[in-house]
Design a protein around this motif. Sequence first.
Motif, PDB file in Angstrom:
ATOM      1  N   ILE A 163      33.118  73.856  57.758  1.00 25.22           N
ATOM      2  CA  ILE A 163      32.890  74.211  59.161  1.00 25.22           C
ATOM      3  C   ILE A 163      31.930  73.244  59.840  1.00 25.22           C
ATOM      4  CG2 ILE A 163      33.424  76.661  58.882  1.00 25.22           C
ATOM      5  CD1 ILE A 163      30.493  77.260  58.781  1.00 25.22           C
ATOM      6  N   LEU A 164      31.530  72.190  59.131  1.00 20.83           N
ATOM      7  CA  LEU A 164      30.682  71.167  59.743  1.00 20.83           C
ATOM      8  C   LEU A 164      31.152  69.833  59.168  1.00 20.83           C
ATOM      9  CD1 LEU A 164      27.944  70.886  61.461  1.00 20.83           C
ATOM     10  CD2 LEU A 164      26.844  70.623  59.241  1.00 20.83           C
ATOM     11  N   PRO A 165      31.463  68.869  60.048  1.00 18.39           N
ATOM     12  CA  PRO A 165      31.923  67.579  59.510  1.00 18.39           C
ATOM     13  C   PRO A 165      30.759  66.794  58.921  1.00 18.39           C
ATOM     14  CG  PRO A 165      31.817  67.509  61.912  1.00 18.39           C
ATOM     15  CD  PRO A 165      31.452  68.899  61.512  1.00 18.39           C
ATOM     16  N   GLN A 166      31.030  66.067  57.842  1.00 13.62           N
ATOM     17  CA  GLN A 166      29.981  65.256  57.235  1.00 13.62           C
ATOM     18  C   GLN A 166      29.914  63.908  57.922  1.00 13.62           C
ATOM     19  OE1 GLN A 166      32.819  66.327  55.866  1.00 13.62           O
ATOM     20  NE2 GLN A 166      33.555  65.020  54.196  1.00 13.62           N
ATOM     21  N   THR A 167      28.773  63.218  57.763  1.00 11.82           N
ATOM     22  CA  THR A 167      28.643  61.869  58.295  1.00 11.82           C
ATOM     23  C   THR A 167      29.254  60.878  57.303  1.00 11.82           C
ATOM     24  OG1 THR A 167      26.532  62.605  59.197  1.00 11.82           O
ATOM     25  CG2 THR A 167      26.993  60.263  59.324  1.00 11.82           C
ATOM     26  N   ALA A 168      29.098  61.156  56.027  1.00  8.21           N
ATOM     27  CA  ALA A 168      29.697  60.301  55.003  1.00  8.21           C
ATOM     28  C   ALA A 168      29.987  61.134  53.765  1.00  8.21           C
ATOM     29  CB  ALA A 168      28.743  59.154  54.653  1.00  8.21           C
ATOM     30  N   GLY A 169      30.892  60.620  52.930  1.00  3.74           N
ATOM     31  CA  GLY A 169      31.211  61.313  51.686  1.00  3.74           C
ATOM     32  C   GLY A 169      32.474  62.142  51.798  1.00  3.74           C
ATOM     33  N   THR A 170      32.887  62.708  50.667  1.00  5.65           N
ATOM     34  CA  THR A 170      34.127  63.476  50.667  1.00  5.65           C
ATOM     35  C   THR A 170      33.933  64.840  50.016  1.00  5.65           C
ATOM     36  OG1 THR A 170      34.647  62.260  48.663  1.00  5.65           O
ATOM     37  CG2 THR A 170      35.853  61.628  50.626  1.00  5.65           C
ATOM     38  N   VAL A 171      34.769  65.777  50.474  1.00  6.56           N
ATOM     39  CA  VAL A 171      34.820  67.088  49.842  1.00  6.56           C
ATOM     40  C   VAL A 171      36.219  67.252  49.265  1.00  6.56           C
ATOM     41  CG1 VAL A 171      34.668  69.577  50.176  1.00  6.56           C
ATOM     42  CG2 VAL A 171      33.202  68.062  51.517  1.00  6.56           C
ATOM     43  N   LEU A 172      36.301  67.602  47.982  1.00  8.15           N
ATOM     44  CA  LEU A 172      37.602  67.833  47.364  1.00  8.15           C
ATOM     45  C   LEU A 172      37.739  69.308  47.022  1.00  8.15           C
ATOM     46  CD1 LEU A 172      36.356  64.932  46.123  1.00  8.15           C
ATOM     47  CD2 LEU A 172      38.661  64.843  45.232  1.00  8.15           C
ATOM     48  N   VAL A 173      38.879  69.880  47.406  1.00  8.92           N
ATOM     49  CA  VAL A 173      39.180  71.244  47.004  1.00  8.92           C
ATOM     50  C   VAL A 173      40.318  71.157  45.995  1.00  8.92           C
ATOM     51  CG1 VAL A 173      39.964  73.513  47.771  1.00  8.92           C
ATOM     52  CG2 VAL A 173      38.453  72.173  49.236  1.00  8.92           C
ATOM     53  N   ASP A 174      40.122  71.709  44.826  1.00  7.24           N
ATOM     54  CA  ASP A 174      41.089  71.592  43.735  1.00  7.24           C
ATOM     55  C   ASP A 174      41.489  70.135  43.494  1.00  7.24           C
ATOM     56  OD1 ASP A 174      41.232  74.356  43.268  1.00  7.24           O
ATOM     57  OD2 ASP A 174      42.651  74.590  44.925  1.00  7.24           O
ATOM     58  N   GLY A 175      40.533  69.257  43.613  1.00  9.85           N
ATOM     59  CA  GLY A 175      40.786  67.850  43.328  1.00  9.85           C
ATOM     60  C   GLY A 175      41.400  67.066  44.460  1.00  9.85           C
ATOM     61  N   LYS A 176      41.696  67.743  45.581  1.00  9.11           N
ATOM     62  CA  LYS A 176      42.322  67.025  46.692  1.00  9.11           C
ATOM     63  C   LYS A 176      41.327  66.818  47.827  1.00  9.11           C
ATOM     64  CE  LYS A 176      46.438  69.379  46.303  1.00  9.11           C
ATOM     65  NZ  LYS A 176      47.507  70.130  46.907  1.00  9.11           N
ATOM     66  N   ASP A 177      41.258  65.582  48.301  1.00  8.89           N
ATOM     67  CA  ASP A 177      40.357  65.243  49.396  1.00  8.89           C
ATOM     68  C   ASP A 177      40.803  65.985  50.661  1.00  8.89           C
ATOM     69  OD1 ASP A 177      38.908  64.107  51.445  1.00  8.89           O
ATOM     70  OD2 ASP A 177      39.096  62.054  50.660  1.00  8.89           O
TER      71      ASP A 177
END
Lengths: 324, 336
Positions: free
Chosen positions: B73-87
């Motif tokens: 619910i908040l965009p990051q400035t850098a980096g990635t979030v993976l859910v079940d291994g998917k970006d």
Amino acid sequence: MTVISVEGLKTHFLTRAGVVRAVDGVSFSLDRGEVMGLVGESGSGKSVTGFSIIGLVDAPGKIVDGSIFFHGDDLSKLSARQMQALRGSRIAMIFQDPMMTLNPVLRIDTQMIEAIRAHEKVSRKEAWTRARDGLAQVGIPSPEQRLRAYPHQLSGGMRQRVAIAIAFLNNPDLLIADEPTTALDVTIQAQIVHVAQKLCRERGTALIWITHDLAVVAGLADRIAVMYAGRIVEAGDTDDVIDHPRHPYTVGLLGSVPSANQRGQRLTQIPGMTPNMLALPEGCAFRDRCTHSDNQCSKAPQVSTDERGHAIRCFHPQYVKTPA
Amino acid sequence: MTPIIEARGLSKKFVKRLDLAGKIAQRLGADIHEEIVHAVDNVSLSINAGEVVGLVGESGCGKSTLGRIIAGILPQTAGTVLVDGKDTADMNSTDRTAAALAVQMIFQDPFASLNPRMRVEQIIGEAPLVHGLTDRAGLSDYVDDVMMKVGLDPLLKQRYPHQFSGGQRQRIGIGRALAVKPRFLVCDEAIAALDVSIQAQVLNLFMDLREQFELTYLFISHDLSVVEHIADRIVIMYLGRVVEAADTEALFDDPQHPYTRALLAEIPRLDQRKRDFTPIAGEIPSPLNPPSGCHFHPRCPYVMPVCKTEVPKLAAQHDLRQVSCHLDNSTRRIID
Ligand SMILES: Nc1ncnc2c1ncn2[C@@H]1O[C@H](COP(=O)(O)OP(=O)(O)OP(=O)(O)O)[C@@H](O)[C@H]1O
Ligand SMILES: Nc1ncnc2c1ncn2[C@@H]1O[C@H](COP(=O)(O)OP(=O)(O)OP(=O)(O)O)[C@@H](O)[C@H]1O
Ligand code: SF4
Ligand code: SF4
Ligand SMILES: [Mg+2]
Ligand SMILES: [Mg+2]
């Protein structure tokens, strides 16, 4: 030497919806240098007890019964001016929100110097020196500089320490601390408890520490009083109350504090909701949440005290040991 | 096993924009500029299905910001979030919706986070209806079922939030999150606003639900004893960075980072009587202007010259614990 003695205090609020018996027959006393933890859930009457002692109950609230003796003097016999003189010098109070003590539009030095000169004839210079030393004693770095700051330029923890410094400016005999660490982080909480504990010890100030956090008063207080719906339901030495709670409410409260030995297990919980002060059950106010209640409990239980001074208000005392 | 959630090098910067007075002052040559808060600074974290991870740290250290980014619910400035291994950034819209439902957030203030003009039935039922988890005909039963799961009487579903106590409102918030059948919950100070006697009820509910629905939690709290109680693993943050992460038992038995040690020493405990409260030295530094090198160096009893210039890396140790400190264990023991 008894500093404060409260006897059968009743402070009620006469509201349109009905009479709120916020404090309903509270008694306790404190000696010089003694620390009492006053514990209970939201709305149980802890703050109103503090406000009653310091004479700050406003309409629709009123002390309707009981008496408060400070060094043996009945406070109800004092004039408003005498009470005002006592407040902030011999009896001081700090609050959850330090801005209740601090004036946002005045610099810290102005406020501290005023606080001293309101009660004592000293030069501004001397008052300033005492203010600076006061800030240093509560661990505020570069106190000379901080004296020139406005409250909003300080962090929350610093503001609270300034409020404590102000409370101690005139060497009070009694400090009432009303949840002064509730809004703060553990590390800041430790700072606040540390300075209050240190100053009270050094000066023999009696301390009433109001909180809903049993773990804090376990480490701080000589004695603990547990309030529920306007009454003290259990009181005694800290060790007795924490290790051998007798009142079902205290037993429940202690069971609901997470501790290392229960890691990952369900906590004992007190059923039901915090009580509606306008619709308390007849008799024991804890009756509809108590797992030990029976017919007898529809009458109000009286205080019974054992030979160690451990007092409870309950028909069916418990004999449990809090797991260490 | 693929972690259910993985954060890689997440950062979030907030820019505190100048107000008009500030802009004018700046034009006139005053030394003012936009201030940047590095709320989350290169944080990596992975959470396995079924795990409860506690996130702890002082106010302003970035816990909520990290939680919000992970909850999507908040965009990051850098980096990635993976859910079940998917970006999440590379997902197609179907996958993105599924991921958004799988990860839900529960907030501290049970009142502010509920729409005061909606009845409980609507608050809980809205999202499942929109996402086709139920239809109009089944809605009433669906809501009843959710309410029972969180310990609320379904007869109260026509009421508004203000007609409930704090503990009940928090249950409504939990019900709203559970209604979309999530697998992962970010709980941000979810019991902090509740009364002591009610906190235990809600904490128990979280533990029951976890078991019943095989949920995974990121449990954010400033209260270490709460986190100690519920979490399998604990992550400690200080000024936007992770300083230590370890299994709960390992962390409490043998905290390694100097900040963790100081923090643990300060938790009030029922079994400690007549103790001397001794705080960590120094003040919490401003996040606007954090200390160089290791952010903790001005307060650290073990500080060395290197700490002031170099950011310590978060390094894994033999017991899978991660610590970010220039001091190695043997040195620390010698100093102790
Ligand atoms: N001005 C007022 N008018 C009406 N009722 C009041 C007023 N002030 C306090 N009360 C009532 O008196 C009772 C006791 O309040 P008090 O503030 O002492 O509780 P407390 O134990 O300090 O709670 P908390 O932990 O939330 O601070 C409550 O039921 C409260 O609603
Ligand atoms: N929307 C925003 N705009 C600007 N700065 C923000 C914003 N949200 C958070 N911050 C800043 O980012 C830092 C981290 O905030 P965050 O709310 O994540 O901390 P937290 O650890 O959750 O603290 P708390 O325990 O007080 O909830 C703080 O310095 C905060 O002031
Ligand atoms: S008096 Fe009765 S209802 Fe009240 S606490 Fe004791 S056992 Fe429970
Ligand atoms: S890196 Fe240095 S300053 Fe930071 S915690 Fe470790 S020893 Fe202390
Ligand atoms: Mg209060
Ligand atoms: Mg937060």
